[in-house]
Every structure is written in structure tokens, then in C-alpha cells.
Write an enzyme that holds these catalytic residues in place. Sequence first.
Site, mmCIF file in Angstrom:
data_model
loop_
_atom_site.group_PDB
_atom_site.id
_atom_site.type_symbol
_atom_site.label_atom_id
_atom_site.label_comp_id
_atom_site.label_asym_id
_atom_site.label_seq_id
_atom_site.Cartn_x
_atom_site.Cartn_y
_atom_site.Cartn_z
ATOM 1 N N PRO A 197 6.952 -2.346 1.566
ATOM 2 C CA PRO A 197 5.637 -2.760 2.021
ATOM 3 C C PRO A 197 4.650 -2.991 0.882
ATOM 4 O O PRO A 197 4.517 -2.165 -0.016
ATOM 5 C CB PRO A 197 5.171 -1.585 2.875
ATOM 6 C CG PRO A 197 6.044 -0.436 2.528
ATOM 7 C CD PRO A 197 7.040 -0.879 1.518
ATOM 8 N N GLU A 198 3.979 -4.079 0.954
ATOM 9 C CA GLU A 198 2.808 -4.295 0.117
ATOM 10 C C GLU A 198 1.598 -4.152 1.029
ATOM 11 O O GLU A 198 1.732 -3.790 2.191
ATOM 12 C CB GLU A 198 2.858 -5.685 -0.526
ATOM 13 C CG GLU A 198 3.939 -5.793 -1.583
ATOM 14 C CD GLU A 198 3.795 -7.043 -2.440
ATOM 15 O OE1 GLU A 198 2.660 -7.474 -2.688
ATOM 16 O OE2 GLU A 198 4.832 -7.582 -2.851
#
Length: 271
Positions: free
Chosen positions: A2-3
Site C-alpha cells: 500500500p501507498e
Amino acid sequence: MPELPEVEITRQGIAPIAEGRRVTEVRIRNSRLRWPISPELAQELPGQIIHSIERRAKYLLLRAETGTVIMHLGMSGSLRFVAPARPANRHEHADILLDDDYCLRLHDPRRFGALLWTRDDPHTHPLLASLGQEPLDVAFNGAALYERACGRRQAVKAFITDSHNVAGVGNIYANEALFVAKIHPQRAAGRISRARYCVLANAIQQVLRDAIRQGGTTLRDFTGSDGRPGHFRQSLRVYGRCTAACVICQRPLRGVRIAQRSTVYCAHCQR
DNA sequence: ATAATCACCTGCTCGC
DNA sequence: TGCGAGCAGGTGATTA
């Protein structure tokens, strides 16, 4: 995995269900994440209402009554609601059970994530205190970036992926934003004009907002808390497209490594 | 202070 | 089919 957009999608999926609910139990099956899961979590959190869920950079902050859960999904973490009785697999390390039979389950194969508890203002926590500007904040702008980059010889891509400069811009979106801003990723951070930093700041905001609107980027296994994948992958202009044609000039994109991270750019469009 | 590298993990893909 | 090498969305700690 995840960013910032994926963390924000996760927050948006979880907040409406968790906010206002009371924690009934915390189950920790494996506390060996990046740091040991705070043991106080299982002691202190049950019985407390989750008031709100915020995001700062890629951290999720679950505000309870006597403290805050600080959560990070690392490289491979995800958070899902499951049936409380559902058996946990070997990568499902912790559950936060809520009223009405909701079970928030943390899944993280690589265990680079974190699950911490603090009684203090979480923004003063050592992990959060020195974070840079929040890129989706209205106050975010290129002028501050320009000031901070003054004199630095580091590649601009490494500069913007350092969370002490801008919070939450990871590898995918740094590649994308630099392409949109037409800035070469290897250009020294201190040799970019104020005006170009303003263009870059806008590009970062645009790319992140777009990704959030499309539910994030699913490369192999990211899904929102509802189990649905993100659709931004099809909007990626450079990431994962090394040697493919530039969407602007049709010349082949190039790949290099910057700060141990794969970097893709167009040598003709980005200067 | 800055910049580069290492370290922490598991899983997947690729080439032989 | 098997196996080692290399790579993956992050980031604090360590080293020059």
C-alpha cells in the site's frame, strides 16, 4: 503493497463501520511485526469506543478513549472485516473485535507493518513527529519543497519518496508524478526551480487523488476493505511499463534503479 | 547534516 | 518439475 492511496481507501472502507463502535477484544496471534505489537493493546483497548480513524502519511490512527492505535501496513499489509469465527491463516496476525460481531483482521505476509499503542498525542510519536507535509493537505505546495531541497544533490525521486520531505509518496506514485511533471527522476533535488516544484506538487496531488478516486492500484493482491481491487493500474503511465512506448512521444521508456527502487521514465519527455 | 546502503520478511516469477 | 536468483507497494537504522 500500500501507498498513500491504498491506505486512504482502506481508511475510507473501515471508518464508517468502526467509528462509534466499542472494542470488545483484541486477539494477537503473532506480535512479530516490524516492531513487536504493543502488548498494552490487548490490555487497554477492549471496552473503549473507536472515536475516529485518521490517516497521516501511510499510518492509520484509530483514536480511542485513553489512547490511539498506530497502524502501518508496510509492504504487504491489508485490513479486512471478517466473520469473528473465521479461522485465521498464517499471515493474519491480529484481530480487533468490535460490537455487533465485527472483526477487523490484519493480514501481512512480509510483516513489515506495525501495530502500536500510544496514550500520547500520536502526532508527537517518534514515528510521526518528523514526517513532512501531507500531500493532499490544502497547505501542500511546491514552495516548501523547493526550500527543503535547497543544496541537495540527491536524486529528486529519492527526495520525494523520503517521508520526511513529503509524507506518503511511495515508489509507484513518485514515478507517475515525475512523469506528469516532466521532471527527470535522476535530476538533483537542489537543481530544480521553484516553479517546477510547484508543477511537481500539483502532479503529486493529481496522481494521488486520481488513484484514490479509482480505488487505488492493485498490482497483485491489494483490495479495499470490501475486498474489491483498485483500478488505477490501467492509468499508470510509467510504473511497470519499462521499454513500452511513452504515452506522449511513443519512444521507449527507460528503467533505472534509484535508491534501490525501480524507476521508469521517458528520457525525451522528462528533463 | 546528507547520502547511500543495509536490514527486516515472505512469496512470486524467471531462467537454467 | 526443481532450484537458486532476483524482485516486490516501506522505512528506520547504520554506515561513510
